[in-house]
Enzyme design. Structure first.
Site, PDB file in Angstrom:
ATOM      1  N   HIS C  15       0.843  -1.192   0.000  1.00 48.19           N
ATOM      2  CA  HIS C  15       0.000   0.000   0.000  1.00 48.19           C
ATOM      3  C   HIS C  15       0.881   1.245   0.000  1.00 48.19           C
ATOM      4  O   HIS C  15       2.095   1.176   0.107  1.00 48.19           O
ATOM      5  CB  HIS C  15      -0.976   0.010   1.204  1.00 48.19           C
ATOM      6  N   CYS C  34       5.672   6.690   4.331  1.00 43.67           N
ATOM      7  CA  CYS C  34       4.507   5.860   3.993  1.00 43.67           C
ATOM      8  C   CYS C  34       3.861   6.320   2.683  1.00 43.67           C
ATOM      9  O   CYS C  34       3.013   5.616   2.135  1.00 43.67           O
ATOM     10  CB  CYS C  34       3.454   5.905   5.100  1.00 43.67           C
ATOM     11  N   HIS C  40       5.040   0.333  -0.333  1.00 45.46           N
ATOM     12  CA  HIS C  40       5.762  -0.556   0.587  1.00 45.46           C
ATOM     13  C   HIS C  40       4.708  -1.568   1.046  1.00 45.46           C
ATOM     14  O   HIS C  40       3.635  -1.631   0.448  1.00 45.46           O
ATOM     15  CB  HIS C  40       6.381   0.243   1.744  1.00 45.46           C
ATOM     16  N   HIS C  42       3.158  -4.747   4.191  1.00 46.04           N
ATOM     17  CA  HIS C  42       3.085  -5.270   5.551  1.00 46.04           C
ATOM     18  C   HIS C  42       2.530  -6.697   5.566  1.00 46.04           C
ATOM     19  O   HIS C  42       1.803  -7.090   4.659  1.00 46.04           O
ATOM     20  CB  HIS C  42       2.157  -4.396   6.407  1.00 46.04           C
ATOM     21  N   ASP C  80      -5.174 -10.632   0.267  1.00 46.53           N
ATOM     22  CA  ASP C  80      -3.850 -11.250   0.399  1.00 46.53           C
ATOM     23  C   ASP C  80      -3.043 -11.170  -0.896  1.00 46.53           C
ATOM     24  O   ASP C  80      -3.546 -11.499  -1.971  1.00 46.53           O
ATOM     25  CB  ASP C  80      -3.994 -12.719   0.808  1.00 46.53           C
ATOM     26  N   HIS C  81      -1.776 -10.744  -0.771  1.00 45.51           N
ATOM     27  CA  HIS C  81      -0.866 -10.610  -1.915  1.00 45.51           C
ATOM     28  C   HIS C  81      -1.428  -9.636  -2.954  1.00 45.51           C
ATOM     29  O   HIS C  81      -1.223  -9.800  -4.142  1.00 45.51           O
ATOM     30  CB  HIS C  81      -0.549 -11.984  -2.535  1.00 45.51           C
ATOM     31  N   GLU C 125      -0.722  -3.753  11.877  1.00 40.41           N
ATOM     32  CA  GLU C 125      -0.011  -3.389  10.657  1.00 40.41           C
ATOM     33  C   GLU C 125       1.447  -3.838  10.775  1.00 40.41           C
ATOM     34  O   GLU C 125       2.069  -4.271   9.816  1.00 40.41           O
ATOM     35  CB  GLU C 125      -0.090  -1.880  10.444  1.00 40.41           C
TER      36      GLU C 125
END
Lengths: 136, 136, 136, 136, 136, 136
Positions: C15, C34, C40, C42, C80-81, C125
């Protein structure tokens, strides 16, 4: 068949890092805030590993109750809720860095255990700093 | 007396797994959802271990503050909150699998550390997947 | 008898934090690293809690297999991913801060669950930053 | 370049420690409350490590999805929610100590994996007791 | 000044989920592999919270040693290394779901504690599934 | 929309529990080994929670960097590597139990934060003992 079994334990203690023969300034320069003369402290988390062969009759490498008792007698009782510098004789002339504490624990446990076992001591000073000592 | 001391660190990054010369279909077949062209990401948790002998004067293997600074300069600053594929030069032509990231970190730290220390890099990509690289 | 049962899940995603109508400089000022335009990511760790009364016949508040399936369909599969900004419709016009992600997850799960249950969403996070949202 | 990659898994099972040819008293003396004839149980947490060389084309040591499937077939499906003494053939005549369970897991995984990989099995019986077996 | 203090404990036990008056097929349908007639087991991790006011003389809400002893007598000794269905009287006619175990623990502790304290019981059946019960 | 965001921090400190006006025997009777006049210590792990409404423009409840700085100034700098009894003025006449330390931290943070936020302080003295204080 060789295998390693681990048992965790823990103790809480105060300490400071310094060399008596150094000036306060030199201690502060080398050990930073860890040299605070009023002490600070940690929750030490310990993992003791024993490597050896399994007893085919029991399926045990060692009775963990026995190992737990040895750790309690050699580490938890003499170190827990103590000031390592002031109250633990092994550190009367030895700086209680996490490295040296691990070696002292290793030596105390080593003399209580069958020489046939290889011994590993992992010691966490904080969740972010830790050492492993195997006597090598 | 030889001992290993560990220090933890962490960074958050985006990446994707793929080979540029492969078709999208082949990348998807080999790397699955990790090949998503829009990237995904992880919280990488790092444990750096140094094996060596203790300085008898200080009781330190190394001043952890020094190790912390080297990890910050070589890993955290260049990798944290970055897109590994796009922004980190080491991965311009290298697939940023957790294996390759660990090797890149090892090589970057290795050149900053005294050759007398053995270096171990443990890198968690998730709490469930991780690698250990020791340069052997 | 009212009780809360929790189930953990997780997803890895990329994100960036930014507002499209703001300049790059303003985004950087407010969201710091950010706001990196290259993204980047998480490992998001999720704890879903349901508060309600126990079925006296089964001793269950809910069949956790059912809750697990709902979490998989509403959160793990779509998130996810993935790149949250680019690929998840809920964030097309919503900044994917951990606060907003938790609220989106809450709203998606809420519509799949019996209104008799109170719902709690805890979202990590990183291991150091997390939120709790209860719809209040 | 040699490296080790790890994957976690888990299973929940009942067991008791005892030798059939021993009296109840002798079993109690050696195995303590672990010999309870009505069984007790654990959440076993497993870490499987594979050491080998990285495929330079993919940057993978092994596709973790493949390793995950092998662990599911060889360990999770036959052991999870089972009574190890009663339902798992490997323990029909073998005491299910954590040492022996780790060796059984090692042997089951070993035959499914490329002989070029070195295999490490770490098995937690509780968060405080665990073993490592490497086949040496 | 009202505050909550927590103390952790743990026990390992076997159990199965089922209703005696139901057929095996119905038990399997509702409880899945948890209904295995041969039992399975868990490491239960317990967090007991007490909410109350601090004694201004000692700075204690309660002497944690006292709370630890009560938990040992009411939970650890009767539950640890036991088969909950077979050996723990509270579950003779009560399905030992994690929900019901938490309520039984709450009720046992409640009668040993000063009514002025609010009591919270958090019980992990696995690291991924847990409940909170507060008697409301 | 109300939500709670949490940030972790930590500090290591020495302390002892005692009342100056009590005899050593009475201190030992009430506080046990925690009353050791030579001090012991802990790694305190802190979770600070802020409850409030989200800024719709940023999607933030608060800029966590700001919260991190306040925690560093009010807690980490004055408490880390200190002897709480000797060096932290708030404990000159207040017994540094984990309960009282949490309340002192709450009060220090409270005066630095917008009154519109509800504040929660969770403080671990060890991984097994912790408190939650919310100012109620």
């Amino acid at each position: 068949m060789s295998l390693t079994i681990y048992r965790k334990a823990h103790f809480n203690a105060a300490h400071r890092l310094y060399r008596e023969e150094w000036s306060d300034d030199r201690n502060l320069e080398v050990f930073g805030k860890c040299s605070n003369p009023n002490f600070h402290g940690h929750n030490y988390e310990l993992e003791v590993g024993l490597t050896g062969t399994i007893d085919p009759e029991t399926g045990y490498l060692i009775d963990l109750k026995l190992l737990k008792d040895i750790i309690r007698e050699e580490v938890e009782e003499p170190f827990d809720h103590k000031n390592l510098n002031v109250e633990v004789p092994e550190f009367a002339n030895l700086n209680p860095t996490v490295e040296n504490i691990a070696i002292v624990i290793y030596n105390k446990l080593r003399q209580r255990l069958d020489p046939g076992f290889k011994l590993t001591v992992k010691l966490y000073e904080t969740p972010r700093n830790f050492v492993v000592y195997t006597g090598d």
